[in-house]
Design a protein around this motif. Structure first.
Motif, PDB file in Angstrom:
ATOM      1  N   LEU A   7       8.007 -12.041  -3.339  1.00 54.78           N
ATOM      2  CA  LEU A   7       8.282 -10.492  -3.458  1.00 54.78           C
ATOM      3  C   LEU A   7       7.023  -9.809  -4.098  1.00 54.78           C
ATOM      4  CD1 LEU A   7      11.714 -11.615  -6.258  1.00 54.78           C
ATOM      5  CD2 LEU A   7      11.426 -11.063  -2.705  1.00 54.78           C
ATOM      6  N   GLY A   8       6.090  -9.174  -3.653  1.00 52.13           N
ATOM      7  CA  GLY A   8       5.319  -8.489  -4.366  1.00 52.13           C
ATOM      8  C   GLY A   8       5.459  -5.681  -3.299  1.00 52.13           C
ATOM      9  N   ARG A   9       4.814  -6.208  -4.247  1.00 51.08           N
ATOM     10  CA  ARG A   9       4.468  -4.298  -3.071  1.00 51.08           C
ATOM     11  C   ARG A   9       3.050  -4.059  -3.042  1.00 51.08           C
ATOM     12  NH1 ARG A   9       5.724   1.133  -6.611  1.00 51.08           N
ATOM     13  NH2 ARG A   9       5.387   2.653  -4.865  1.00 51.08           N
ATOM     14  N   PRO A  10       2.243  -3.807  -1.879  1.00 51.25           N
ATOM     15  CA  PRO A  10       0.921  -4.029  -1.679  1.00 51.25           C
ATOM     16  C   PRO A  10       0.883  -1.921  -1.900  1.00 51.25           C
ATOM     17  CG  PRO A  10       2.322  -3.140   0.265  1.00 51.25           C
ATOM     18  CD  PRO A  10       3.290  -4.226  -1.202  1.00 51.25           C
ATOM     19  N   GLN A  11      -0.009  -1.966  -2.654  1.00 50.38           N
ATOM     20  CA  GLN A  11      -1.201  -0.374  -2.770  1.00 50.38           C
ATOM     21  C   GLN A  11      -0.931   0.391  -1.599  1.00 50.38           C
ATOM     22  OE1 GLN A  11      -5.122  -0.371  -4.116  1.00 50.38           O
ATOM     23  NE2 GLN A  11      -4.982   2.471  -4.859  1.00 50.38           N
ATOM     24  N   GLY A  12       0.332   1.149  -1.872  1.00 51.49           N
ATOM     25  CA  GLY A  12       0.131   2.235  -0.909  1.00 51.49           C
ATOM     26  C   GLY A  12       1.803   2.385  -0.510  1.00 51.49           C
ATOM     27  N   GLN A  40      -4.036  -6.862   0.712  1.00 53.72           N
ATOM     28  CA  GLN A  40      -2.341  -6.495   0.850  1.00 53.72           C
ATOM     29  C   GLN A  40      -2.811  -5.308   1.452  1.00 53.72           C
ATOM     30  OE1 GLN A  40      -2.565  -4.255  -2.918  1.00 53.72           O
ATOM     31  NE2 GLN A  40      -4.963  -4.372  -2.549  1.00 53.72           N
ATOM     32  N   ALA A  41      -3.860  -4.403   2.396  1.00 49.18           N
ATOM     33  CA  ALA A  41      -3.454  -3.560   3.493  1.00 49.18           C
ATOM     34  C   ALA A  41      -2.790  -3.771   4.535  1.00 49.18           C
ATOM     35  CB  ALA A  41      -4.744  -3.142   4.099  1.00 49.18           C
ATOM     36  N   ASP A  42      -3.039  -5.351   5.082  1.00 52.60           N
ATOM     37  CA  ASP A  42      -2.170  -5.813   6.542  1.00 52.60           C
ATOM     38  C   ASP A  42      -0.627  -5.896   5.992  1.00 52.60           C
ATOM     39  OD1 ASP A  42      -4.549  -6.527   7.698  1.00 52.60           O
ATOM     40  OD2 ASP A  42      -4.643  -8.501   5.990  1.00 52.60           O
ATOM     41  N   LEU A  43       0.278  -5.817   4.655  1.00 53.31           N
ATOM     42  CA  LEU A  43       0.721  -6.225   3.684  1.00 53.31           C
ATOM     43  C   LEU A  43       1.562  -4.784   3.561  1.00 53.31           C
ATOM     44  CD1 LEU A  43       1.023  -8.535   1.375  1.00 53.31           C
ATOM     45  CD2 LEU A  43       1.670  -9.184   3.660  1.00 53.31           C
ATOM     46  N   ALA A  44       1.002  -3.712   3.777  1.00 54.75           N
ATOM     47  CA  ALA A  44       0.922  -2.107   3.460  1.00 54.75           C
ATOM     48  C   ALA A  44       1.196  -1.543   4.606  1.00 54.75           C
ATOM     49  CB  ALA A  44       0.343  -1.879   2.550  1.00 54.75           C
ATOM     50  N   SER A  56      -8.554  -6.538  -2.855  1.00 56.35           N
ATOM     51  CA  SER A  56      -7.781  -6.241  -1.733  1.00 56.35           C
ATOM     52  C   SER A  56      -6.898  -7.651  -1.212  1.00 56.35           C
ATOM     53  CB  SER A  56      -9.049  -7.382  -0.509  1.00 56.35           C
ATOM     54  OG  SER A  56      -9.780  -6.695  -0.070  1.00 56.35           O
ATOM     55  N   SER A  57      -6.869  -7.798  -3.335  1.00 57.27           N
ATOM     56  CA  SER A  57      -5.326  -8.921  -3.212  1.00 57.27           C
ATOM     57  C   SER A  57      -4.019  -7.882  -3.747  1.00 57.27           C
ATOM     58  CB  SER A  57      -5.588  -9.548  -4.579  1.00 57.27           C
ATOM     59  OG  SER A  57      -6.728 -10.674  -4.171  1.00 57.27           O
ATOM     60  N   LEU A  58      -3.177  -8.602  -3.063  1.00 55.87           N
ATOM     61  CA  LEU A  58      -1.878  -7.373  -4.232  1.00 55.87           C
ATOM     62  C   LEU A  58      -1.813  -7.940  -5.886  1.00 55.87           C
ATOM     63  CD1 LEU A  58       1.042  -9.246  -1.840  1.00 55.87           C
ATOM     64  CD2 LEU A  58       0.229  -7.022  -2.076  1.00 55.87           C
ATOM     65  N   ASP A  59      -1.682  -7.381  -6.038  1.00 53.32           N
ATOM     66  CA  ASP A  59      -1.944  -6.758  -7.629  1.00 53.32           C
ATOM     67  C   ASP A  59      -0.421  -8.491  -8.335  1.00 53.32           C
ATOM     68  OD1 ASP A  59      -3.290  -4.922  -8.048  1.00 53.32           O
ATOM     69  OD2 ASP A  59      -1.956  -3.536  -8.510  1.00 53.32           O
ATOM     70  N   ARG A  60       0.016  -8.514  -8.107  1.00 53.66           N
ATOM     71  CA  ARG A  60       1.357 -10.003  -8.231  1.00 53.66           C
ATOM     72  C   ARG A  60       2.098 -10.440  -6.878  1.00 53.66           C
ATOM     73  NH1 ARG A  60       1.162  -6.480 -12.417  1.00 53.66           N
ATOM     74  NH2 ARG A  60       2.760  -5.515 -11.406  1.00 53.66           N
ATOM     75  N   VAL A  61       2.184 -11.093  -6.764  1.00 54.19           N
ATOM     76  CA  VAL A  61       2.883 -12.001  -5.809  1.00 54.19           C
ATOM     77  C   VAL A  61       4.103 -12.580  -6.556  1.00 54.19           C
ATOM     78  CG1 VAL A  61       1.134 -13.859  -5.516  1.00 54.19           C
ATOM     79  CG2 VAL A  61       3.753 -12.906  -3.472  1.00 54.19           C
ATOM     80  N   TYR A  62       5.067 -12.818  -6.784  1.00 63.28           N
ATOM     81  CA  TYR A  62       6.454 -13.508  -7.075  1.00 63.28           C
ATOM     82  C   TYR A  62       7.304 -14.470  -6.367  1.00 63.28           C
ATOM     83  CZ  TYR A  62       5.378 -10.684 -11.570  1.00 63.28           C
ATOM     84  OH  TYR A  62       5.231  -9.586 -12.268  1.00 63.28           O
ATOM     85  N   ARG A  63       7.122 -16.313  -6.794  1.00 66.38           N
ATOM     86  CA  ARG A  63       7.574 -16.506  -5.429  1.00 66.38           C
ATOM     87  C   ARG A  63       8.626 -17.572  -6.231  1.00 66.38           C
ATOM     88  NH1 ARG A  63       3.976 -17.303  -1.101  1.00 66.38           N
ATOM     89  NH2 ARG A  63       1.871 -16.889  -1.633  1.00 66.38           N
TER      90      ARG A  63
END
Length: 297
Positions: free
Chosen positions: A54-59, A141-145, A267-274
């Protein structure tokens, strides 16, 4: 996002109905989400495991990605595994993102100071995959956005290779993974790493079977990230994470794991929960052989 939680719960509930009461949990697998150890699945056993990220990329929008794994112990020195991946992104869509086929081979069966394992995987996924089962090259994180509608059109056929080095020192496990990944569409080799350490909170076993006791809990941490590619072998514009991990070994061969990860670079996500869940089915192959004998009779 709630759809992926529902799928996770339904899968766990379905498998839980098939549990055989009284079988103890096998506290062999470590609670890592990215790092592999030299532990292989016992021959004939099948383990079903889910890993949710679970996460949220910037933008970008919040996402939840689910990887469902079917791991079978083919031989004492060989474990084979099949993954099905999918994700849901808020305000976008819920889509499958592909499959993976993995094999791990352990050339030295006896316990050594350092135990090597060779890992080979074929991936047929699309650009919308957000399971973050590894970080290589300049993944960020740009790839995830990227929007699901665009990212799913990018089909990726990749080969992944890992050298797994793992050691058990007293009650500690220490593992290091070196990763090389190749997209078959004329892309450069990408490289990454994962390292982890863990140990049980208590090593002496209780005289009676228990669920809420410290020896059933393993804690540690893992770190992972990209090392660039053959076009730019450097740490420039790469992602790196540090993540505490915890595993709880339940009765009837079940395991629950949890890990909050924290990005270390821009370049990393701020947080990612697993969150992970696993259930081991012992000697599944013998069940089919027994059924075959009954049919013959």
């Amino acid at each position: 996002m709630y759809r992926i939680f529902l799928a996770h719960v339904l899968l766990g509930a379905t498998c839980a109905l098939s549990l055989v009461a009284g079988r103890p949990a096998v506290a062999q697998d470590k609670p890592y989400f990215v790092t592999y150890t030299h532990d292989l699945e016992e021959p004939g056993n099948l383990e079903i495991e889910t890993k949710t990220s679970l996460g949220r990329p910037q933008g970008g929008n919040h996402f939840g990605a689910l990887s469902t794994e079917f791991e079978y112990g083919a031989r004492a020195w060989w474990t084979t595994e099949f993954y099905l991946d999918g994700q849901t992104t808020a305000n976008e869509s819920t889509i499958p993102t592909g499959f993976r086929f993995e094999n791990r081979f352990r050339p030295l069966m006896k316990e050594h100071a350092i135990n090597p394992v060779l890992y080979i995987e074929f991936e047929n996924i699309n650009g919308a995959d957000k399971t973050i089962l590894e970080v290589v090259g300049h993944d960020g994180q740009a790839d995830l956005a990227e929007h699901n509608g665009d990212a799913r059109e990018d089909h990726e056929h990749e080969g992944e290779f890992k050298l797994i080095l793992s050691s058990n020192v007293h009650d500690w496990n220490i593992s290091e993974n070196f990763i090389a990944e190749k997209n078959f569409a004329h892309e450069p080799w990408e490289f990454g790493y994962a390292v982890a350490v863990s140990r049980p909170l208590k090593t002496s076993l209780s005289l009676r079977e228990c669920t809420f006791c410290l020896e059933k809990v393993t804690a540690g941490a893992e770190a992972y990230g990209g090392l660039g590619d053959t076009w730019d072998l450097s740490l420039h514009d790469t992602s790196h994470y540090i993540a505490p991990v915890m595993g709880w070994y339940l009765p009837a061969r079940m395991r629950v794991t949890f890990s909050p990860g924290f990005g270390l670079t821009g370049s990393s996500l701020d947080r990612v929960y697993r969150v992970g869940w696993a259930y081991e089915m012992p000697q599944i192959g013998s069940l089919f052989r027994s059924h075959k004998k009954e049919v013959v009779r």
